[in-house]
Design a protein around this motif. Sequence first.
Motif, mmCIF file in Angstrom:
data_model
loop_
_atom_site.group_PDB
_atom_site.id
_atom_site.type_symbol
_atom_site.label_atom_id
_atom_site.label_comp_id
_atom_site.label_asym_id
_atom_site.label_seq_id
_atom_site.Cartn_x
_atom_site.Cartn_y
_atom_site.Cartn_z
ATOM 1 N N SER A 74 0.818 -1.214 0.000
ATOM 2 C CA SER A 74 0.000 0.000 0.000
ATOM 3 C C SER A 74 0.850 1.262 0.000
ATOM 4 O O SER A 74 1.842 1.353 0.728
ATOM 5 N N TYR B 293 0.437 5.166 0.913
ATOM 6 C CA TYR B 293 -0.443 6.071 1.650
ATOM 7 C C TYR B 293 -0.241 7.493 1.138
ATOM 8 O O TYR B 293 0.882 8.014 1.126
ATOM 9 N N ARG C 215 -3.976 4.131 -0.621
ATOM 10 C CA ARG C 215 -4.762 4.410 0.580
ATOM 11 C C ARG C 215 -4.730 5.916 0.835
ATOM 12 O O ARG C 215 -3.655 6.505 0.939
#
Length: 217
Positions: free
Chosen positions: A33, A35, A84
């Motif tokens: 992921s 961010y 994300r």
Amino acid sequence: MKTDTPAQWDKFFNRYYIGDILALANEYPEIRSLYVDFINIEKFDPDLADELLAHPDQSLSAAEEALRSFDLPVKKTLAGAHLRITDIPQKVKIRDLRSIHISKLIAVEGLVRMATEVRPRLLVAAFECNGCGETMLVPQSSGRFVEPYMCKNEGCGRKGPFKIKLTESEFVDAQKLRVQESPEDMRGGEQPQTLDVNIEDDIAGIVAPGDHVIVAG
């Protein structure tokens, strides 16, 4: 003019997140992921930020397409990477969730009261036709198990039976959380309300009951 295109997201990543993407590539696939702070998206392109809030499925699909095809200086791809979004401005109390929030990108804050064990969830099931041996891939919804209606081999066309091939099917780690309103969000005498949240892949299993969370979705 359409702003939420993979090309526009690629420009954004190159301006703000090259270092983070390189760090992700070094840890991938253990970490999957990236961010991204919403404020940076808004600074880069306010229209892109507005599109993300209003049409998150479409925008995140374009963003992840750009992320997964990002031109890396190392021989590695980010084919399963996720984006994300953090610090989303639209925070909604659990008790204030309404139909107007459906299909919009919002954030909900609260305490984790229950967390299930992490279990694999079937994303795409591979089936083999018992008649001709043809393999078919069938996407699965979270609600029910879906089998092929008929064999896709034009020379066969049978409506079963089909055998699932687990080794060729696609799974993802999945977990369900129950998030409860924080005490500071309630007035005297009110009973706390809860929201069930499904989380998947690399963020499954990282929180436990009692943790304070901000859920974006």
